[in-house]
Design a protein around this motif. Structure first.
Motif, PDB file in Angstrom:
ATOM      1  N   ASP A 175      32.663  -1.512  70.074  1.00 56.80           N
ATOM      2  CA  ASP A 175      32.053  -0.051  69.734  1.00 56.80           C
ATOM      3  C   ASP A 175      33.634   1.034  69.273  1.00 56.80           C
ATOM      4  O   ASP A 175      33.490   1.229  68.674  1.00 56.80           O
ATOM      5  N   ASN A 176      34.724   0.218  70.050  1.00 52.61           N
ATOM      6  CA  ASN A 176      35.802   1.252  69.773  1.00 52.61           C
ATOM      7  C   ASN A 176      36.330   0.436  67.900  1.00 52.61           C
ATOM      8  O   ASN A 176      36.509   1.472  67.257  1.00 52.61           O
ATOM      9  N   LEU A 177      36.360  -0.894  67.784  1.00 50.08           N
ATOM     10  CA  LEU A 177      36.223  -0.933  66.729  1.00 50.08           C
ATOM     11  C   LEU A 177      35.390   0.023  65.519  1.00 50.08           C
ATOM     12  O   LEU A 177      35.795  -0.343  64.520  1.00 50.08           O
ATOM     13  N   ARG A 219      36.495  10.063  56.543  1.00 50.18           N
ATOM     14  CA  ARG A 219      37.503  10.950  56.739  1.00 50.18           C
ATOM     15  C   ARG A 219      37.925  10.554  54.700  1.00 50.18           C
ATOM     16  O   ARG A 219      37.952  10.957  53.925  1.00 50.18           O
ATOM     17  N   ASP A 220      37.428   9.319  54.191  1.00 48.38           N
ATOM     18  CA  ASP A 220      37.706   8.861  52.703  1.00 48.38           C
ATOM     19  C   ASP A 220      36.402   8.894  51.619  1.00 48.38           C
ATOM     20  O   ASP A 220      36.414   8.295  50.744  1.00 48.38           O
ATOM     21  N   ALA A 232      36.686   2.453  62.565  1.00 54.83           N
ATOM     22  CA  ALA A 232      35.816   2.965  61.133  1.00 54.83           C
ATOM     23  C   ALA A 232      35.139   3.315  60.290  1.00 54.83           C
ATOM     24  O   ALA A 232      34.851   4.093  59.157  1.00 54.83           O
ATOM     25  N   ALA A 233      34.302   4.190  61.712  1.00 57.88           N
ATOM     26  CA  ALA A 233      33.204   4.896  61.297  1.00 57.88           C
ATOM     27  C   ALA A 233      34.245   6.281  60.842  1.00 57.88           C
ATOM     28  O   ALA A 233      34.021   7.244  59.628  1.00 57.88           O
ATOM     29  N   GLU A 240      27.692   0.860  57.795  1.00 56.51           N
ATOM     30  CA  GLU A 240      28.575   0.282  57.188  1.00 56.51           C
ATOM     31  C   GLU A 240      29.961   0.092  58.245  1.00 56.51           C
ATOM     32  O   GLU A 240      30.274  -1.090  57.673  1.00 56.51           O
ATOM     33  N   ALA A 241      29.518   0.938  59.207  1.00 51.15           N
ATOM     34  CA  ALA A 241      30.797   0.190  59.766  1.00 51.15           C
ATOM     35  C   ALA A 241      30.463  -0.142  61.356  1.00 51.15           C
ATOM     36  O   ALA A 241      30.041  -0.651  62.897  1.00 51.15           O
ATOM     37  N   GLY A 242      28.813  -0.309  61.121  1.00 58.27           N
ATOM     38  CA  GLY A 242      28.196  -1.856  62.212  1.00 58.27           C
ATOM     39  C   GLY A 242      27.268  -1.151  63.373  1.00 58.27           C
ATOM     40  O   GLY A 242      27.068  -1.825  64.256  1.00 58.27           O
TER      41      GLY A 242
END
Length: 193
Positions: free
Chosen positions: A136-138, A148-149, A142-143, A161-163
């Motif tokens: 969950d932290n990973l 941001r980007d 990623a999210a 995209e973040a799973g």
């Protein structure tokens, strides 16, 4: 209502409006400070993860070179440090956490260890209590990076995209992590564009 009372009420209204404007400005400053802190924490988190990984890799290499590590054929008996280094290497290389179906059981299978062994490893060797919390932290990190980007990505696309298995899960994790919704967090970066 007489003229003096009306004038007094107008003056009081102007004073209150000025206070409201000051509070709004302070809120914007606090939001900006929070975003700077979140970005700084993201950057520090990335550096810490890289430093931890490098430290573990050096320790593993040193143990191998000193012939102090006998590799066990049974994956459940692997040294905890070696196993953690392997987890980080696989996560960095293959990024399996970005797939919604990836869970603790899939991580255990990827490593060739039992789910029980993996749970014990995380309980004793990491700052995360469970493999699920680690995953969950990973995904949350990623999210946050994508928000941001990648301003052109929609929130559902970022969740995918973040799973995350759903937009609601993404929203809950971001809210828990930084106290804002994904939309609020993104607006901070796009409001000046």
């Amino acid at each position: 209502m007489d003229k003096d009372e009306m004038t007094r009420l107008q003056a009081e209204n102007a004073r209150l409006q000025a206070e409201v404007n000051e509070i709004r400005q302070e809120m914007e400053q606090l939001k900006d400070a929070l975003v700077r802190m979140v970005n700084r924490n993201l950057d520090l988190s990335e550096r810490l993860e890289k430093d931890d990984e490098l430290r573990r890799r050096v320790e593993v290499a040193r143990e191998i070179m000193d012939n102090r590590v006998e590799r066990q054929r049974n994956a459940d008996l692997k040294d905890d440090g070696v196993l953690m280094a392997l987890i980080e290497e696989l996560v960095e290389k293959d990024r399996p956490h970005l797939k919604p179906e990836f869970d603790a059981a899939a991580l255990a299978e990827l490593l060739g260890v039992s789910p029980h062994r993996l749970a014990l490893l995380f309980r004793h060797q990491t700052r995360y209590n469970t493999p699920e919390a680690y995953i969950d932290n990973l995904r949350t990190l990623a999210a946050l990076r994508l928000l941001r980007d990648k301003s052109m990505y929609t929130i559902p696309v970022i969740a995918e995209e973040a799973g995350f298995s759903s937009v609601r899960t993404l929203q809950r994790r971001i809210q828990e992590a930084i106290g804002m919704t994904p939309v609020e967090y993104r607006l901070i970066f796009t409001r000046d564009q």
